[in-house]
Design an enzyme around this catalytic site. Structure first.
Site, PDB file in Angstrom:
ATOM      1  N   ASP A 122      -2.664  -2.568   3.156  1.00  0.00           N
ATOM      2  CA  ASP A 122      -2.984  -3.030   4.742  1.00  0.00           C
ATOM      3  C   ASP A 122      -4.312  -3.898   5.169  1.00  0.00           C
ATOM      4  O   ASP A 122      -5.433  -4.066   4.474  1.00  0.00           O
ATOM      5  CB  ASP A 122      -3.504  -1.637   5.391  1.00  0.00           C
ATOM      6  CG  ASP A 122      -2.715  -0.939   5.848  1.00  0.00           C
ATOM      7  OD1 ASP A 122      -1.771  -1.079   5.811  1.00  0.00           O
ATOM      8  OD2 ASP A 122      -3.050   0.692   6.086  1.00  0.00           O
ATOM      9  N   TYR A 131      -0.638  -2.352  14.205  1.00  0.00           N
ATOM     10  CA  TYR A 131      -1.284  -1.460  12.869  1.00  0.00           C
ATOM     11  C   TYR A 131      -2.465  -0.791  13.969  1.00  0.00           C
ATOM     12  O   TYR A 131      -3.205  -1.012  15.205  1.00  0.00           O
ATOM     13  CB  TYR A 131      -2.207  -2.023  12.199  1.00  0.00           C
ATOM     14  CG  TYR A 131      -2.917  -1.738  11.506  1.00  0.00           C
ATOM     15  CD1 TYR A 131      -2.429  -0.801  10.386  1.00  0.00           C
ATOM     16  CD2 TYR A 131      -4.213  -1.989  11.482  1.00  0.00           C
ATOM     17  CE1 TYR A 131      -2.888  -0.582   9.479  1.00  0.00           C
ATOM     18  CE2 TYR A 131      -5.224  -1.301  10.193  1.00  0.00           C
ATOM     19  CZ  TYR A 131      -4.721  -0.449   8.748  1.00  0.00           C
ATOM     20  OH  TYR A 131      -4.843  -0.239   8.251  1.00  0.00           O
ATOM     21  N   GLU A 170       1.045  -1.597  -0.147  1.00  0.00           N
ATOM     22  CA  GLU A 170      -0.072  -0.253   0.024  1.00  0.00           C
ATOM     23  C   GLU A 170       0.693   1.304   0.083  1.00  0.00           C
ATOM     24  O   GLU A 170       0.317   2.630  -0.326  1.00  0.00           O
ATOM     25  CB  GLU A 170      -0.627   0.032   1.101  1.00  0.00           C
ATOM     26  CG  GLU A 170      -2.130   0.948   0.992  1.00  0.00           C
ATOM     27  CD  GLU A 170      -3.102   0.568   2.348  1.00  0.00           C
ATOM     28  OE1 GLU A 170      -3.237   2.142   2.802  1.00  0.00           O
ATOM     29  OE2 GLU A 170      -3.484   0.199   2.582  1.00  0.00           O
TER      30      GLU A 170
END
Length: 691
Positions: free
Chosen positions: A98, A303, A8
């Protein structure tokens, strides 16, 4: 076998590439990356020419087939990856966006636009540590995996739904209102929450009330009515009458002490981190998200865009490595060694469903520090503050509970009753980590016994006024969006909202708030949000239409979750969505939109023609329509404020602005207009023209 891995962001690509080079896999991998979204759904006029005109007669606009276009800002990246795919060197693609719904949307919208037919494997991890990356490379998931397929469908339909609602209702409201009025599936209910509070404040009429405070030397007590438990008096005469009945002393009539044992709160979701950072440091929700994303890219935290406050069991079993990463920090060294020396205590925490529960995980687990120590990594002051909030929360769950004795005392003087409260800390437990944030210490009451008589030093009347409800801050507005069920009465729908986790997502709430500010519907006043007259007019014009209701957007979020869970088919969702869009658009066309006229903000004179330059939605433009002078509000992810624009137009340099270069790296520079063109001005003497 050879695969092309598409990450990403460039930073994630480099991290995966570094780990891959140390591994022996049964296939080869080449690497490339997006820079976030590289394509977007086409604008209405790109489907049909008659949709270019903002005309009520063409609404609702519903394309027969949804198509994507390349974003102007990402054109070069798109073409580079498209050319790589056309070489026909690859047997499959690895989707390394992600791990979540938005990551699926970013990858598959590109995949469809590029017309790619190669099979796809999913790289899935919520961490960027070497161990997590290695594990994800060894366990690539097939694109036909049920969960991945459902997540992909939900991601696609969410973006289509937002397109249909946003464009159709925005056009209907704009035509009816005579100025641009943005409507959104989540944005409008959020605005309604702020407007409702603003109207409560505007309509609030302060009223006087009185309280009576008794000074007993070592502590103070407040008058109360033992029959109603009320401690406020409506007029001064009543208060004076109470004062006149008080004797020289007060007798202790009742003592109740309750011991409270308070465990550490759960680990951070993004929402909880944003609330805590706003409370302690005044950071806005978008600032906290940006800082957390930077820490994630530096491999220091997991994350950040997560709704979960729990860890998975498998991750928790190896938590000592994460704790050990904090041992080198001076403020935590002894705490970490103490925790690690008590493995039984760590296991007890891991068994607690409050902190570790596989059933309560969303796309990602709670935010915590990784096993990577800060070491020589340079953190900004803001990054350091956020990192330490996350570190403290992890340490706290393994530390003893906070234990406090809460004492309530009732006293009597003649026929008048008073109440006093005091707290005595028995065990500070995990709260020692937060001593620096405590504004006041707990105050215990002195040793008292029933029937003990105490001399009264003084009794006075306190004159006060009722206060309006407080305006929302980042912390309280995020909380209101998450707990949107509070705004409806239907118990069943409250549960729907709770299951859907409110309106918006951890990844979008901050962005929605900032968008409402940028379009002038709400404004920041210090740390608070105030609804503008424009925002109030919009909500009052829409009235009780269901687009303003948190219950509606939550129900649709729940439907998307049902797609992910396999409980609702994509075709059924689309059918229900079209019915809603048609009905809602028809309802908007019948509205009477009465909104305040837009205020023109002039930032300076045009360097080309001398006419006023005014602030617009996307930038600062010359008011002379024949002139093409324009300064964008967003340049390489750097925000150009009205103050920056004013400085540029007077020949001055802007403040230092944080930009994201094409490589994905970030850096600060000032801007200056030279011969009507923007130039970067770096702290070093070198200059670089914006290209």
């Amino acid at each position: 076998m050879k695969g092309l891995l598409i990450a990403e962001k460039p930073s994630l690509m480099r991290d995966i590439q570094k780990v891959y080079k140390k591994m022996q896999l049964p296939f080869e991998i080449d690497f490339t990356s997006f820079v976030g979204h590289v394509v977007e759904l086409k604008e209405p006029h790109e489907y049909k020419s008659e949709w270019k005109k903002w005309d009520l007669n063409v609404l609702p606009m519903i394309p027969e087939r949804y198509e994507f276009r390349v974003k102007k800002s990402a054109y070069k990246v798109y073409k580079e990856i498209e050319q790589i795919l056309k070489t026909n060197r690859y047997d499959f693609i690895i989707n390394a966006c992600d791990a979540g719904m938005e990551g699926e949307n970013i990858f598959y919208s590109f995949y469809k636009r590029a017309g790619c037919k190669l099979p796809v494997k999913r790289f899935w991890t919520s961490q960027t540590t070497d161990g997590a990356i290695s594990k994800a490379l060894l366990n690539l998931i097939d694109e036909q995996d049920l969960l991945i397929r459902n997540l992909r469908n939900a991601a696609m339909y969410r973006s289509i739904f937002d397109w249909l609602i946003g464009l159709n209702l925005t056009r209907a409201a704009t035509v009816k209102g005579g100025r641009i009025i943005k409507i959104g599936r989540v944005m409008t209910p959020t605005l309604a929450i702020v407007v409702k509070r603003e109207l409560e404040i505007l309509q609030f009429k302060p009223e006087p009330y009185f309280q009576i405070e008794l000074d007993l030397g070592q502590f103070k007590a407040m008058w109360f009515n033992p029959e109603t438990n009320e401690n406020k008096l409506k007029n001064l005469e009543e208060a004076r009458a109470v004062i006149s009945r008080i004797g020289q002393g007060a007798v202790v009539r009742d003592i109740k002490t309750e011991r409270k044992t308070i465990s550490a709160p759960p680990l951070h979701s993004l929402l909880e981190l944003q609330k805590e950072a706003n409370k302690f440091f005044g950071f806005t929700s978008s600032e906290t998200l940006k800082i957390a994303q930077s820490l994630y890219e530096k491999k220091l935290i997991t994350y950040p865009r997560t709704e979960s406050k729990h860890l998975p069991t498998a991750f928790a079993q190896n938590i000592r490595e994460n704790l050990q990463s904090l041992a080198t920090l001076e403020e935590y060294g002894s705490t970490v060694q103490n925790l690690i020396s008590r493995p039984d205590n760590i296991q007890k925490t891991i068994r607690s469903k409050k902190y570790v529960d596989d059933k309560k995980l969303t796309d990602h687990h709670a935010i915590t520090v990784t096993e990577v120590a800060i070491g020589r990594k340079k953190l900004s002051p803001q990054e350091s503050k956020i990192y330490h909030l996350i570190a403290r929360r992890l340490l706290a769950i393994f530390m003893p509970a906070y234990v406090i004795d809460k004492t309530a005392v009732v006293l009597q003087s003649n026929d008048v009753f008073f109440k006093a409260n005091g707290n005595m800390v028995i065990e500070k437990g995990y709260t020692v980590l937060y001593d620096a944030f405590k504004k006041k210490q707990e105050t215990p009451l002195p040793t008292l016994q029933v029937n003990m008589e105490l001399p009264i030093r003084d009794a006075k009347i306190l004159s006060k006024m009722t206060e309006p409800p407080a305006r929302y801050t980042d912390s309280t507005l995020l909380d209101a969006m998450f707990h949107a069920g509070r705004f409806i009465e239907d118990k069943e729908l409250q549960k729907v909202l709770k299951d859907a986790e409110g309106i918006g997502t951890s990844a979008t709430r901050a962005e929605i708030i900032e968008k409402l500010i940028s379009i002038g519907m709400i404004a920041r006043e210090g740390k608070s949000f105030k609804a503008t007259q424009f925002g109030i007019d919009v909500i009052q014009s829409i009235g009780k239409h269901d687009i303003v209701s948190p219950e509606l957007t939550a129900i649709w979020s729940k439907k998307l979750k049902d797609i992910v869970d396999g409980q609702l088919s994509s075709s059924q969702f689309y059918k229900e969505m079209l019915t809603y869009v048609k009905q809602t658009t028809d309802g908007f066309i019948c509205l009477d939109m009465s909104v305040a006229e837009k205020q023109v903000v002039v930032v300076g004179k045009c360097l080309k023609c001398g006419q006023p330059v005014v602030e617009g939605f996307k930038g600062y433009t010359c008011s002379n329509k024949a002139c093409k002078f324009f300064i964008s509000k967003m340049i390489m992810k750097g925000k150009i404020t009205p103050t920056d624009a004013k400085k540029l137009l007077t020949g001055k340099e802007t403040r230092e602005i944080r930009f994201t270069w094409k490589s994905g790296k970030k850096g600060k520079a000032k801007l200056k207009l030279v011969n009507e063109k923007l130039e970067f001005v770096f702290s070093a003497p070198t200059k670089q023209t914006k290209g």
